[in-house]
Motif scaffolding. Sequence first.
Motif, PDB file in Angstrom:
ATOM      1  N   SER A 268      -2.682  -1.243  -5.931  1.00 56.74           N
ATOM      2  CA  SER A 268      -3.537  -1.521  -4.868  1.00 56.74           C
ATOM      3  C   SER A 268      -4.364  -0.723  -4.491  1.00 56.74           C
ATOM      4  O   SER A 268      -5.749  -1.022  -4.375  1.00 56.74           O
ATOM      5  N   GLN A 269      -4.068   0.792  -4.318  1.00 60.41           N
ATOM      6  CA  GLN A 269      -5.107   1.703  -3.887  1.00 60.41           C
ATOM      7  C   GLN A 269      -5.925   2.085  -5.040  1.00 60.41           C
ATOM      8  O   GLN A 269      -6.830   2.346  -4.722  1.00 60.41           O
TER       9      GLN A 269
ATOM     10  N   LYS B 145      -8.584  -0.546  -5.177  1.00 62.28           N
ATOM     11  CA  LYS B 145      -9.640  -0.300  -4.044  1.00 62.28           C
ATOM     12  C   LYS B 145     -10.637   0.854  -4.485  1.00 62.28           C
ATOM     13  O   LYS B 145     -11.832   0.902  -3.765  1.00 62.28           O
TER      14      LYS B 145
ATOM     15  N   THR C  44       0.797  -1.067   0.089  1.00 60.61           N
ATOM     16  CA  THR C  44      -0.177  -0.093   0.116  1.00 60.61           C
ATOM     17  C   THR C  44       0.981   1.431   0.138  1.00 60.61           C
ATOM     18  O   THR C  44       1.959   1.051   0.342  1.00 60.61           O
TER      19      THR C  44
ATOM     20  N   GLY D 125       1.957  -0.423  -4.510  1.00 63.83           N
ATOM     21  CA  GLY D 125       0.792   0.526  -3.731  1.00 63.83           C
ATOM     22  C   GLY D 125      -0.006   1.246  -4.593  1.00 63.83           C
ATOM     23  O   GLY D 125      -1.340   1.422  -4.041  1.00 63.83           O
TER      24      GLY D 125
END
Length: 236
Positions: A63-64, A67, A16, A60
């Motif tokens: 991943s962010q 989301k 992240t 990261g």
Amino acid sequence: MSQQLPLAVSVPPQSTLDDFIPGQNRQLLTLLGQIAAGERNETLFVSGATASGKTHLLMGLCSQAEKLGRSCAYLPLDELRQLSPEILAGMERMDIIAIDAIQHIAGNANWEEALFILFNLTHGRHKSLVFSADRSPAQLPLNLPDLRSRLSWGGTYQLHALDDEGLLELLQTQAQKRGLQLKPKVAQWLLTHCSRSPRDLTAFMEHLDQKALAEKRHNLSLPFVQSCLQPESSCT
């Protein structure tokens, strides 16, 4: 994303932007957060020494972004270089494309051409391309001048190494994530006796976590930490 790209989108959930210790890299971290949220569309080139955090940042970012409901592909070229660059087909449809360790395909005519084509397909389509390498675009041994030129179009950032304060924060953050207690004097001992590479320090904290779990302890005392040293460890 096409099912032919399992490696390209394999991002560990623990990667992240939130747990990246920024040090002097706060401006870059903020920009990556804006890209992940779709607030900005950018072409970025991030360079830095081995284990300086480039992979963490690109993972990261993806991943962010995922989301937040955005599509993102992560391509570690150190792993993918043995595959055909045809795996890039259709990649231009993604919101964000993060291409890690581009130095590993430098000199490979097929890969260089494929990346050049991908760049052209995404340019002007409100997409973000984020590259990383262990050196700047000008220093990469690329055979395709046009690719070198494209890599320099956007922002270029040189990652700054963490100082002692940043490395101590990294150790404490890694300990807290694992529910461990790490006293400042023990963290300082680790900095003095272990590799200062964030990757090595994180790996050693993972090793300590496994040992602590086996012994059902939470406090990382200095005697315990010293007892966990291994011949292959980065600590002495």
